[in-house]
Design an enzyme around this catalytic site. Structure first.
Site, short mmCIF file in Angstrom:
data_model
loop_
_atom_site.label_atom_id
_atom_site.label_comp_id
_atom_site.label_asym_id
_atom_site.label_seq_id
_atom_site.Cartn_x
_atom_site.Cartn_y
_atom_site.Cartn_z
CB ILE A 1 -0.99 0.04 1.20
CG1 ILE A 1 -0.28 -0.28 2.50
CG2 ILE A 1 -2.14 -0.89 0.96
CD1 ILE A 1 -1.16 -0.16 3.71
CB THR B 1 13.49 7.08 1.42
OG1 THR B 1 12.90 7.53 2.63
CG2 THR B 1 13.41 8.15 0.38
CG ASP C 1 7.46 14.15 10.05
OD1 ASP C 1 7.19 15.31 9.68
OD2 ASP C 1 7.56 13.19 9.27
#
Lengths: 313, 333
Positions: B21, B25, B140
Site C-alpha cells: 500500500i 525511501t 514530524d
C-alpha cells in the site's frame, strides 16, 4: 469592367469620392426601407423579404430579377452589359460595393504577388516592389489601363512561378501552425472552463450538504428554530474555509463529564521540582536556552527516572 | 510484545501480507492481517543495508521508530504489535488505520464543526502528551501523520524522526526535522538544543489548518517559510523571544503583529488564545501539552465530538503509516 458604372447603380446609396473611398463612412442598415432593386424598382418597404445580390461586375439586383434574367444561362448584365452567370451572384459582405470589389482584387493580387522582405537584397528594393504591387492594385480597382496591367501580372506570374509556389507553400504551413496554436489555446480554454464548472459543482454540493445538515439539525434539535438560525448565520459570516461555528453537542451527551487533561497513566510523583539545582556538570556544557531547551528538562527527567525506579542515567 | 520469547519465523507465520500500500525511501508498507484473529495490520518492511548512514546497516529512522514505539502505548499513538526479521529485512507489524487527518481536511465533502476540531485537537494533544511525558519528541507532526481509524480515534504515527529530549549530552540535535510547513522557528534558525516546543508549534499549525482547511504556512523554501511566518504572526523582536537577536545574523522585514481574529474570523476567543499560545515565538513560553490540555478551550462549550461521531470519509483507500519522504532528511544526531 467599369468602375464608373457601379457609381451609377442606384443601390449604392451614397456619393463616392473620386478615389473610391466613401468619405462619409456611414453604412445604411440592411433593413433600410429605401433599398430598391435597380432593375424592377421593387423596394424593401413593399417586399421586406427582398434579397439583393451582387454580380461579378459589382451590380446589385434582387433575387427574382436574377432568376428571371439568367434563367436560360449566361446573359448580359442589364446595367453594364458584361456577360454574367446566375451562380456568380453573391451576397455582398460590404454595403459599399467598391470596398467589396477592392477586397476581391487585392485578394487576387496577393495570391500572385506574395514575395516577402527576405526575398529582397535590400529594404529599398522591397519597398519598390510593394509600390509596384500597389500601383497594379490601384489600376485594377479603378479600371485604369486594364489590359496593360493584366499583361504585367501575367508576365510577373511567369517570371516568378517557382517563388510564388514556394511562398504559397510557406504561407500554407504558417497557417497550419497558427491553426494548431489556436486549437491548443481553445483546448486550454475549454479545460479551464471545465475546471471552473467542477468547482462550481463542488460548491453547489457543499451548499447542499450544509443545507441538509442544517435541516437535519433542525429536525433532531430540541432547541428552537431561532437558535439554529442564529448558528446558521455564523456559517454565513465565518468566511473562513469551510469551518463552521457549530457544534454537534446535542447529538451525544457522552462527552458531558470529561476531563480534557485526563491521562492514561499516572504521572510519576513523589518529588517537587525546584527552580534551581546545584549542577556544575550541566553548567559547563553551556547549553543555550533560546532554542527551547531548558535545564529543567534534565533535572525533571532525572528525578522522574529516580522516582519511578528505573534510573538509567 | 511476544517477539521477545518467540523466534522470528513463528511471529512471521502469524501474519499474512495482502497487498502493498505504500513505499518510502527506507520502507515498504503492506496491508495484511493477523492469521488467527483476522485483525487488519500494516506491515512495514524496512530495507536493511540500503544506507551507509544506518547503524550496522539498519536505517536510523527504523531504530528510532522501534525504540519510541516500544516505549509508547496509548490510545492516541499507533500500536507496534510485533517485530520480526525475515532474511535481511526488519518487519514492523503496526496497527492498521485507513484514513488520516490530511485526507479528511482535503475532503471538501466533509464539513467541520468546531466540536470536531476540538475533538481532533484533544486526541492529538493527548497522544503527544504521552510522548513528551516519556521524554520523546515526535519531530514530524503533520496532518498526514495523524492517522484516523474507523472508530474515529486519532493516532500519532510515523516515529521515524522521533528521539528523546532533555538529555544534556545531546548538544547537536538535528534541525532538519519536521516537514517545513510545520517547522518551528527555532529549528528554522538552526537551534541545536531544543525541547517539546518544536512539536507544539506543529500542533499549532495543524490547529490553524483544521480551521482554514488549507495549510497555514506553506513555505516553498526555508527563507520563504520564515517570511510567511512573520507576515502571519509579526516579525519577532528580542522582547518577544529573548535571545532572538543572537540566533541569526539575518535581517528580516519588520511585519507588524496582526490579531489572529483577522484571519480566523469564526473562531472564538478561547480558540484564538490557545492558538496564539501554541504559536508563541519563544519556545520557552510556548505551551506544554499539559498546559494546552488544561486550557479553557477544552473545558468551554462546545464539548468535543465523541470519536465515533466524528465526520468520516465516505470511501477511503488509504495507505496506512505513510512513509513521509518530505521529512526523512534527518541527519544522525
Amino acid at each position: 469592367m467599369s468602375v464608373r458604372s457601379s457609381t451609377t447603380a442606384k443601390s449604392t446609396p451614397k456619393k463616392l469620392s473620386s478615389n473610391g473611398i466613401n468619405r462619409q463612412g456611414e453604412t445604411p442598415s440592411n433593413d433600410n426601407a429605401d433599398e430598391v432593386c435597380p432593375i424592377c424598382k421593387n423596394n424593401r418597404y413593399l417586399s421586406p423579404d427582398m434579397k439583393l445580390l451582387v454580380s461579378e461586375c459589382y451590380h446589385k439586383m434582387c433575387e427574382s430579377c436574377i432568376d428571371r434574367l439568367f434563367a436560360n444561362g449566361a446573359g448580359p448584365c442589364p446595367i453594364c452589359g458584361q456577360i454574367v452567370r446566375k451562380v456568380n451572384f453573391a451576397i455582398a459582405t460590404f454595403e459599399d460595393l467598391l470596398v467589396e470589389k477592392e477586397i476581391k482584387i487585392r485578394k487576387r493580387i496577393a495570391h500572385h504577388f506574395n514575395k516577402r522582405q527576405e526575398d529582397f537584397p535590400s529594404l529599398k528594393e522591397y519597398n519598390d516592389y510593394l509600390e509596384e504591387v500597389e500601383k497594379i492594385a490601384w489600376n485594377l480597382i479603378n479600371g485604369i489601363s486594364l489590359e496593360e496591367t493584366e499583361a504585367k501580372i501575367k508576365a510577373y506570374q511567369q517570371e516568378n512561378h517557382d517563388l510564388i509556389a514556394a511562398n504559397a507553400q510557406r504561407m500554407l504551413q504558417e497557417e497550419k501552425l497558427a491553426k494548431l496554436v489556436e486549437e491548443q489555446e481553445l483546448k486550454e480554454k475549454q479545460s479551464e472552463f471545465e475546471k471552473y464548472q467542477k468547482t462550481l459543482e463542488e460548491e453547489r454540493k457543499m451548499k447542499a450538504t450544509l443545507k441538509d445538515e442544517f435541516i437535519e439539525e433542525l429536525r433532531s434539535s430540541k432547541q428552537t428554530a431561532d437558535h439554529s438560525a442564529s448558528t446558521s448565520l455564523d456559517i454565513a459570516s465565518s468566511g473562513v474555509g469551510m469551518w463552521l461555528g457549530l457544534d454537534r453537542e446535542h447529538l451525544d451527551d457522552s462527552m458531558k463529564d470529561y476531563n480534557p487533561a485526563a491521562t492514561e497513566y499516572a504521572d510519576v510523583d513523589g518529588y517537587t521540582l525546584r527552580e534551581k539545582y546545584y549542577d556544575p556538570f550541566t553548567e559547563v556544557l553551556g547549553l543555550s536556552k533560546t532554542g527551547g531547551f531548558n535545564i529543567k528538562f534534565v533535572h525533571e527527567r532525572a528525578l522522574q527516572a529516580a522516582f519511578s525506579g528505573i534510573c538509567d542515567v | 510484545m511476544s517477539h521477545l520469547t518467540e523466534d522470528d519465523s513463528t511471529i512471521e507465520r502469524k501474519y499474512v501480507k495482502e497487498k502493498k500500500i505504500g513505499e518510502g525511501t527506507y520502507a515498504v508498507v503492506y496491508q495484511g492481517k493477523e492469521a488467527a484473529t483476522g485483525r487488519k495490520v500494516a506491515i512495514k518492511k524496512i530495507k536493511l543495508g540500503q544506507s551507509q548512514a544506518g547503524v550496522n546497516g539498519i536505517e536510523l529512522s527504523a531504530i528510532r521508530e522501534v525504540k519510541s514505539l516500544q516505549e509508547l502505548q496509548h490510545p492516541n499513538i499507533i500500536e507496534l504489535i510485533d517485530i520480526f526479521s525475515h532474511k535481511t529485512n526488519l518487519n514492523l507489524v503496526l496497527e492498521y488505520l485507513d484514513s488520516d487527518l490530511e485526507m479528511i481536511i482535503k475532503d471538501k465533502n466533509i464539513v467541520f464543526m468546531s466540536s470536531d476540531i476540538k475533538s481532533w485537537m484533544l486526541m492529538t494533544l493527548r497522544g503527544l502528551d504521552h510522548c513528551h511525558k516519556n521524554w520523546i519528541l515526535h519531530r514530524d507532526m503533520k496532518p498526514n501523520n495523524l492517522l484516523v481509524g474507523k472508530d474515529g480515534q486519532l493516532k500519532l504515527a510515523d516515529f521515524g524522526l522521533a528521539r528523546d529530549f532533555g538529555d544534556p549530552m545531546a548538544k547537536n540535535m538535528s534541525t532538519q526535522v519536521v516537514t517545513r510547513w510545520y517547522r518551528a522557528p527555532e529549528l528554522l534558525f538552526g537551534a541545536k538544543q531544543y525541547g517539546y516546543a518544536v512539536d507544539m508549534w506543529s500542533v499549532g499549525c495543524i490547529f490553524a489548518e483544521l480551521m482554514l482547511r488549507v495549510p497555514y504556512l506553506p513555505g516553498e523554501t526555508d527563507i520563504e517559510q520564515l517570511d510567511l511566518m512573520f507576515r502571519a504572526l509579526g516579525t519577532p523582536t528580542e522582547e518577544d523571544w529573548p535571545g532572538f537577536n543572537e540566533l541569526t545574523q539575518m535581517k528580516f522585514q519588520k511585519y507588524p503583529k496582526t490579531p489572529l481574529k483577522a484571519l480566523f474570523t469564526a473562531a472564538g476567543n478561547d480558540t484564538l488564545d490557545l492558538l496564539e499560545k501554541m504559536l508563541n515565538y519563544d519556545p520557552n513560553k510556548r505551551l506544554t501539552t499539559r498546559e494546552a490540555l488544561n486550557h479553557p478551550y477544552f473545558r468551554n462549550k462546545p464539548r468535543p465530538t465523541p470519536p465515533g461521531k466524528l465526520p468520516k470519509q465516505e470511501k477511503s483507500n488509504h495507505l496506512n503509516e505513510p512513509v513521509s519522504p518530505s521529512s526523512s532528511s534527518a541527519s544522525p544526531y
